[in-house]
Scaffold this motif. Structure first.
Motif, PDB file in Angstrom:
ATOM      1  N   VAL A  58       0.843  -1.221  -0.059  1.00  0.00           N
ATOM      2  CA  VAL A  58      -0.154   0.089   0.075  1.00  0.00           C
ATOM      3  C   VAL A  58       0.893   1.181   0.121  1.00  0.00           C
ATOM      4  O   VAL A  58       1.819   1.179   0.769  1.00  0.00           O
ATOM      5  N   GLN A  59       0.867   2.019  -0.997  1.00  0.00           N
ATOM      6  CA  GLN A  59       1.605   3.271  -1.166  1.00  0.00           C
ATOM      7  C   GLN A  59       0.694   4.453  -0.678  1.00  0.00           C
ATOM      8  O   GLN A  59      -0.356   4.593  -1.153  1.00  0.00           O
ATOM      9  N   VAL A  60       1.265   5.353   0.191  1.00  0.00           N
ATOM     10  CA  VAL A  60       0.559   6.866   0.394  1.00  0.00           C
ATOM     11  C   VAL A  60       1.357   7.665  -0.213  1.00  0.00           C
ATOM     12  O   VAL A  60       2.626   8.042  -0.091  1.00  0.00           O
ATOM     13  N   VAL A  61       0.778   8.484  -1.417  1.00  0.00           N
ATOM     14  CA  VAL A  61       1.538   9.259  -2.261  1.00  0.00           C
ATOM     15  C   VAL A  61       1.403  10.638  -1.880  1.00  0.00           C
ATOM     16  O   VAL A  61       0.018  11.155  -2.270  1.00  0.00           O
ATOM     17  N   ALA A  62       2.267  11.377  -1.186  1.00  0.00           N
ATOM     18  CA  ALA A  62       1.699  12.951  -0.804  1.00  0.00           C
ATOM     19  C   ALA A  62       1.546  13.721  -1.892  1.00  0.00           C
ATOM     20  O   ALA A  62       2.072  13.788  -3.044  1.00  0.00           O
ATOM     21  N   ARG A  70      -2.443   4.061  -3.407  1.00  0.00           N
ATOM     22  CA  ARG A  70      -2.174   3.050  -4.556  1.00  0.00           C
ATOM     23  C   ARG A  70      -1.849   1.543  -3.577  1.00  0.00           C
ATOM     24  O   ARG A  70      -1.163   1.656  -2.841  1.00  0.00           O
ATOM     25  N   LEU A  71      -2.462   0.643  -4.388  1.00  0.00           N
ATOM     26  CA  LEU A  71      -2.136  -0.676  -3.732  1.00  0.00           C
ATOM     27  C   LEU A  71      -2.119  -1.698  -4.704  1.00  0.00           C
ATOM     28  O   LEU A  71      -2.744  -1.631  -5.923  1.00  0.00           O
ATOM     29  N   ARG A  72      -1.208  -2.624  -4.430  1.00  0.00           N
ATOM     30  CA  ARG A  72      -1.156  -3.582  -5.579  1.00  0.00           C
ATOM     31  C   ARG A  72      -0.754  -5.159  -4.605  1.00  0.00           C
ATOM     32  O   ARG A  72       0.233  -4.999  -3.847  1.00  0.00           O
ATOM     33  N   VAL A  73      -1.430  -6.151  -4.931  1.00  0.00           N
ATOM     34  CA  VAL A  73      -1.567  -7.440  -4.372  1.00  0.00           C
ATOM     35  C   VAL A  73      -1.320  -8.585  -5.593  1.00  0.00           C
ATOM     36  O   VAL A  73      -2.076  -8.413  -6.570  1.00  0.00           O
ATOM     37  N   SER A  74      -0.344  -9.332  -5.380  1.00  0.00           N
ATOM     38  CA  SER A  74      -0.106 -10.217  -6.563  1.00  0.00           C
ATOM     39  C   SER A  74      -0.206 -11.692  -5.893  1.00  0.00           C
ATOM     40  O   SER A  74      -0.038 -11.711  -4.679  1.00  0.00           O
ATOM     41  N   HIS A  75      -0.614 -12.751  -6.658  1.00  0.00           N
ATOM     42  CA  HIS A  75      -0.651 -14.210  -6.290  1.00  0.00           C
ATOM     43  C   HIS A  75      -0.416 -14.893  -7.423  1.00  0.00           C
ATOM     44  O   HIS A  75      -0.698 -14.448  -8.529  1.00  0.00           O
ATOM     45  N   ILE A  76      -0.175 -16.083  -7.069  1.00  0.00           N
ATOM     46  CA  ILE A  76      -0.185 -17.205  -7.870  1.00  0.00           C
ATOM     47  C   ILE A  76      -1.559 -17.512  -8.621  1.00  0.00           C
ATOM     48  O   ILE A  76      -2.506 -17.530  -7.622  1.00  0.00           O
ATOM     49  N   ARG A  77      -1.876 -17.566  -9.840  1.00  0.00           N
ATOM     50  CA  ARG A  77      -3.153 -17.641 -10.410  1.00  0.00           C
ATOM     51  C   ARG A  77      -3.851 -19.049  -9.723  1.00  0.00           C
ATOM     52  O   ARG A  77      -3.317 -20.101  -9.778  1.00  0.00           O
ATOM     53  N   ARG A  78      -4.765 -18.811  -8.907  1.00  0.00           N
ATOM     54  CA  ARG A  78      -5.608 -20.030  -8.421  1.00  0.00           C
ATOM     55  C   ARG A  78      -7.146 -19.551  -8.432  1.00  0.00           C
ATOM     56  O   ARG A  78      -7.296 -18.167  -7.822  1.00  0.00           O
ATOM     57  N   GLU A  79      -7.997 -20.283  -8.471  1.00  0.00           N
ATOM     58  CA  GLU A  79      -9.492 -19.902  -8.315  1.00  0.00           C
ATOM     59  C   GLU A  79      -9.731 -19.296  -6.986  1.00  0.00           C
ATOM     60  O   GLU A  79      -9.077 -20.035  -6.031  1.00  0.00           O
ATOM     61  N   GLY A  80     -10.520 -18.460  -6.763  1.00  0.00           N
ATOM     62  CA  GLY A  80     -11.053 -17.645  -5.714  1.00  0.00           C
ATOM     63  C   GLY A  80     -10.030 -16.810  -5.184  1.00  0.00           C
ATOM     64  O   GLY A  80     -10.409 -16.119  -3.955  1.00  0.00           O
ATOM     65  N   ARG A  81      -8.923 -16.807  -5.411  1.00  0.00           N
ATOM     66  CA  ARG A  81      -7.932 -15.842  -4.914  1.00  0.00           C
ATOM     67  C   ARG A  81      -8.046 -14.160  -5.206  1.00  0.00           C
ATOM     68  O   ARG A  81      -7.818 -13.486  -4.107  1.00  0.00           O
ATOM     69  N   MET A  82      -8.601 -13.992  -6.345  1.00  0.00           N
ATOM     70  CA  MET A  82      -8.656 -12.559  -6.554  1.00  0.00           C
ATOM     71  C   MET A  82      -9.810 -11.998  -5.771  1.00  0.00           C
ATOM     72  O   MET A  82     -10.183 -11.019  -5.241  1.00  0.00           O
ATOM     73  N   ALA A  83     -10.843 -12.994  -5.256  1.00  0.00           N
ATOM     74  CA  ALA A  83     -11.921 -12.289  -4.293  1.00  0.00           C
ATOM     75  C   ALA A  83     -11.177 -12.101  -2.883  1.00  0.00           C
ATOM     76  O   ALA A  83     -11.717 -11.067  -2.267  1.00  0.00           O
ATOM     77  N   GLU A  84     -10.302 -12.804  -2.526  1.00  0.00           N
ATOM     78  CA  GLU A  84      -9.366 -12.497  -1.333  1.00  0.00           C
ATOM     79  C   GLU A  84      -8.856 -11.240  -1.536  1.00  0.00           C
ATOM     80  O   GLU A  84      -8.671 -10.480  -0.783  1.00  0.00           O
TER      81      GLU A  84
END
Length: 181
Positions: free
Chosen positions: A75-79, A154-168
């Protein structure tokens, strides 16, 4: 209530008078981010800078990941010099997605799959789902931007592609927005 506060301070508010509310500083917005958000735990905090000599800090980046690191991001907080409004979010998201895609090593490839807004997040978070590969591993990522206290988050979260992960991941983004309200 405002009129009472102004009266107690020795001021009076004229009917129809608009009183400016000072936006939060980036530091105040960062202070609202807890150690734990859902099943994510905060890690390293990095100072963001413009890179130009003498410009000083531009904001902060807080790393977050699940205990098993299967979901990781920041999570980035950009002034902002001037308070930012929601009207600037489409351009901010476009720039953030471009930076996320263009500034990656050659063995990491991402592309935008879908633009979404998270309706449960108030204020609004504008997001893009990204997909691609880190080496041979298929991955997904969620990149979001929002305005909290006049500051760009701004926020960015990545993960190995797996069913249901994007909802999390979307749930994490909504919890970040709730923490920053």
């Amino acid at each position: 209530m405002l009129a009472l506060a102004l009266t107690l301070a020795g001021c009076t508010a004229e009917p129809g008078m608009h009183v400016a509310i000072t936006p939060s500083t980036a530091k105040n917005v960062v202070a609202r981010l807890p150690e734990n958000i859902g099943n994510f735990r905060r890690g390293v905090v990095t100072i963001l800078s413009d890179g130009a000599a003498g410009d000083g800090p531009r904001g902060q980046e807080l790393a977050y990941a699940t205990a098993d690191r299967s979901l990781a991001g920041f999570v980035q907080v950009v002034a902002q010099l001037e308070p930012m409004g929601e009207a600037g979010l489409p351009e901010a998201l476009q720039r953030f997605v471009y930076d996320s895609i263009a500034n990656t090593p050659s063995h990491r490839r991402l592309r935008e799959r879908l633009s979404v807004s998270l309706p449960e997040a108030r204020p609004v978070l504008r997001c893009s789902e990204l997909e691609g590969n880190y080496g041979r591993q298929p991955v997904e990522s969620l990149a979001c931007v929002g305005v909290f206290g006049g500051q760009l988050v701004r926020l960015r979260v990545s993960h190995i592609r797996r069913e249901g992960r994007m909802a999390e991941v979307r749930g994490f983004a909504e919890l970040v927005a709730a923490a920053l309200r």
